[in-house]
Every structure is written in C-alpha cells, then in structure tokens.
Scaffold this active site. Structure first.
Site, PDB file in Angstrom:
ATOM      1  CG  ASP A  66      -0.386  -0.078   2.516  1.00 57.24           C
ATOM      2  OD1 ASP A  66       0.858  -0.127   2.604  1.00 57.24           O
ATOM      3  OD2 ASP A  66      -1.128  -0.085   3.509  1.00 57.24           O
ATOM      4  CB  SER A  67       4.556   1.746  -0.280  1.00 57.32           C
ATOM      5  OG  SER A  67       4.737   0.614  -1.099  1.00 57.32           O
ATOM      6  CG  ASP A 109       0.432  -4.087   2.088  1.00 55.67           C
ATOM      7  OD1 ASP A 109       0.529  -4.947   2.978  1.00 55.67           O
ATOM      8  OD2 ASP A 109       1.211  -3.141   1.957  1.00 55.67           O
ATOM      9  CE  LYS A 138       3.370  -5.772   3.660  1.00 53.48           C
ATOM     10  NZ  LYS A 138       2.908  -4.692   4.564  1.00 53.48           N
ATOM     11  CD  GLU A 140       0.907  -1.451   7.891  1.00 50.03           C
ATOM     12  OE1 GLU A 140       0.545  -0.657   8.792  1.00 50.03           O
ATOM     13  OE2 GLU A 140       1.405  -1.082   6.819  1.00 50.03           O
ATOM     14  CD  GLU A 207       8.292  -0.222   7.194  1.00 46.74           C
ATOM     15  OE1 GLU A 207       7.313  -0.943   6.921  1.00 46.74           O
ATOM     16  OE2 GLU A 207       8.473   0.895   6.666  1.00 46.74           O
TER      17      GLU A 207
HETATM   18  O1  KIV Z   1       3.537  -1.068   1.591  1.00 44.53           O
HETATM   19  C1  KIV Z   1       4.704  -1.472   1.467  1.00 44.53           C
HETATM   20  O2  KIV Z   1       5.369  -1.268   0.458  1.00 44.53           O
HETATM   21  C2  KIV Z   1       5.294  -2.215   2.574  1.00 44.53           C
HETATM   22  C3  KIV Z   1       6.773  -2.394   2.569  1.00 44.53           C
HETATM   23  C4  KIV Z   1       7.410  -1.167   3.103  1.00 44.53           C
HETATM   24  C5  KIV Z   1       7.197  -3.611   3.306  1.00 44.53           C
HETATM   25  O3  KIV Z   1       4.602  -2.616   3.462  1.00 44.53           O
END
Ligand code: KIV
Length: 291
Positions: A66-67, A109, A138, A140, A207
């Site tokens: 989600d970056s 994500d 993924k 968090e 992280e």
């Molecule tokens: O969203 C993302 O790109 C991430 C990475 C920083 C691991 O979670």
C-alpha cells in the site's frame, strides 16, 4: 531459421518469456531457501512492466504494497489507500507476471480499514485480492490481528504479518521512527511475533527494528520467515520499496535504503544487483543501514 521475438512498443511484455523455464516460487520453495540459509528477496511493484522486470531479475517475492498510495497516488501516508485501488494494482501486476510466465510469489497488502472491523471483513477483503491474483495477503499489526490471521489461514489464504514501524498507523506511532528500542517494547514485539507465527502467519515483515532484535525474532520463528526493511541483515529476507532502491525521489532516502541504480545501466540490472547483494550478505550493511 529461428523465429525472433518481434519488438513491441509501450513497455514490451512478450506473451511468452524468453527466459529459461523456472520453477514458480511457492511456500515450500521459500522454506527450502530459508533451510539452506539463502536469503529471500522481495521488492514492491505496482504495475505489469516493473513486476515483470523484477521477476526477470530474479526477485523471488513481489509485494504490491500500500506504499503505492505514496509513490503512485501522491498521498501523504498509506492510510488513504482503498481496497479497490489495491485490487486494481494487484490485478495489473498479476497480469504482467502471467504475460512473461513469471515465477514470483505475489503478495497484496490489505489496506487500512479493510480488516480492522472483523475476521469476516478481513476474509471478504482478502478474497478480493486473491481474486485479483495475490498468492498471499499482508496485514499490519500485533496480537490484535492474530485471530484474523488464524481465520484467513484456516480458509486457505497464506498470510504475511507486519510488525515494527507499521506505516498505516504512522500517526499513532508519532512518525517514521525505529520501533522496539527499549526492553519493554522489544519484549512486546517478540511476543506479538510468536503469537502471529502460532496463528499461522508464514511471513513477517519487520520494519525499522533494531538489527539485534530482528535477528532474535528470526531465530525464534522457524515457521515464519522474517523479511526485514531497516531491520539489519539477520532476517530471513529483505524487502525494499522499488522507487527507493531505484533512487526515484526528490528527497533523501531513509538510512536503510541503498540506491541500486548506482553503477547499473538498467532497471533490470539494478534489481539483479539487489538480489545478488542480499544473497551474498552485502546488503544490508548493518554499519550503514541498521540500528
Ligand atoms: O507497503 C509497502 O510497500 C510495505 C513495505 C514497506 C514492506 O509494506
């Protein structure tokens, strides 16, 4: 007479890869890498072409993170990314990988708000990313996500957890700061990591965590592969955000990033250099990239 691949415009993703056939990356293959002490490599990608190039460069895992909210959409943090946007990018990446017969393991994500209400909500959100082509999702968060992780894993969705600096909650954390520095915070992180492994997570992004702590967590998790970003060289693998490692920004990269375009003549070469630097232990260098 040989039949050369015709040149095509706009990024050129041949329908069939000219690369030698490779085995698809799977959970058993990742476990094998770990078993023999070979580091796992992961980069983010958000579109078909970059994902195909990363795959061709030998990157084993591609994360549609989600970056993308920050690097593609210009948001101030990842908290504003929606599930629809994630599904769109996961689908683009999955299509790009399919077109070149890519072998990478594809993670998507779950964005902020898409798994926080209930396990059922998380399942519906994860299913959207799986339908879009993700092999693993993924999410968090610490122990509060363990029931959700178990629920998804029991229903056949591999899960990667994410501890330490969790960018979706950057405001609650007070900024992009190293996590787990004091004894109490380190103990809490270790406990959460164990609970997430027990819940069935098979990967864990760590992280911005001190290198010694990340190495200790890695040792205590035989069934869950730690993937570090700003967590030192003692993790089972490494991930970087693609734009950071290609030096595509107007600011200063965080300390844990190396610009792999330095000395490379193409994006593919830069990504291949990332793979070999991680595998050979040259990246990260804990004296430069870790805490
Ligand atoms: O969203 C993302 O790109 C991430 C990475 C920083 C691991 O979670």
């Amino acid at each position: 007479m040989s039949n050369p691949t015709p040149a095509t415009p706009y990024g050129t993703l041949p329908a069939a890869s000219p690369l030698p056939a490779r085995k698809p990356v799977s959970l058993p293959r990742l476990a094998e890498l770990r078993e023999r002490g070979e580091k796992i490599t992961m980069l983010t990608a958000y579109d078909a072409t970059f994902a195909a190039v990363a795959d061709a460069a030998g990157v084993e895992c591609i994360l549609v993170g989600d970056s993308l909210g920050m690097v593609c959409q210009g948001l101030a943090s990842t908290a504003g990314v929606t599930l629809e946007t994630m599904a769109y990018h996961v689908e683009s990446v999955a299509r790009g990988l399919r077109r070149v017969q890519g072998t990478a393991w594809l993670l998507g994500d779950l964005p902020f708000g898409s798994y926080h209400e209930s396990k059922e909500q998380a399942m519906r959100s994860a299913a959207q990313l799986v339908h879009a082509g993700a092999h693993m999702i993924k999410l968090e968060g610490g122990d509060w996500t363990a029931d959700t992780v178990r629920f998804l894993v029991e229903r056949g969705i591999p899960v990667c957890a994410h501890l330490g600096l969790t960018p979706q909650t950057v405001h609650a954390l007070g900024g992009y700061r190293v996590q787990g520095r004091d004894d109490q915070a380190a103990l809490t992180l270790k406990r959460h990591a164990l609970e997430l492994q027990d819940a069935g997570a098979t990967m864990l992004v760590l992280e911005m965590v001190p290198a010694a702590l990340a190495a200790e967590i890695t040792q205590q998790l035989p069934r869950c592969h730690t993937i570090g970003i700003g967590a030192g060289k003692g993790t089972a693998g490494q991930v970087l955000v693609m734009h950071d490692m290609l030096g595509i920004n107007l600011g200063k990269n965080p300390k844990f990033v190396r610009n792999f375009m330095d000395g490379a003549s193409s994006v593919r070469e830069a990504m291949a250099n990332f793979v070999s630097a991680v595998k050979s232990g040259q990246f990260p260098d804990d004296s430069l990239h870790a805490w």
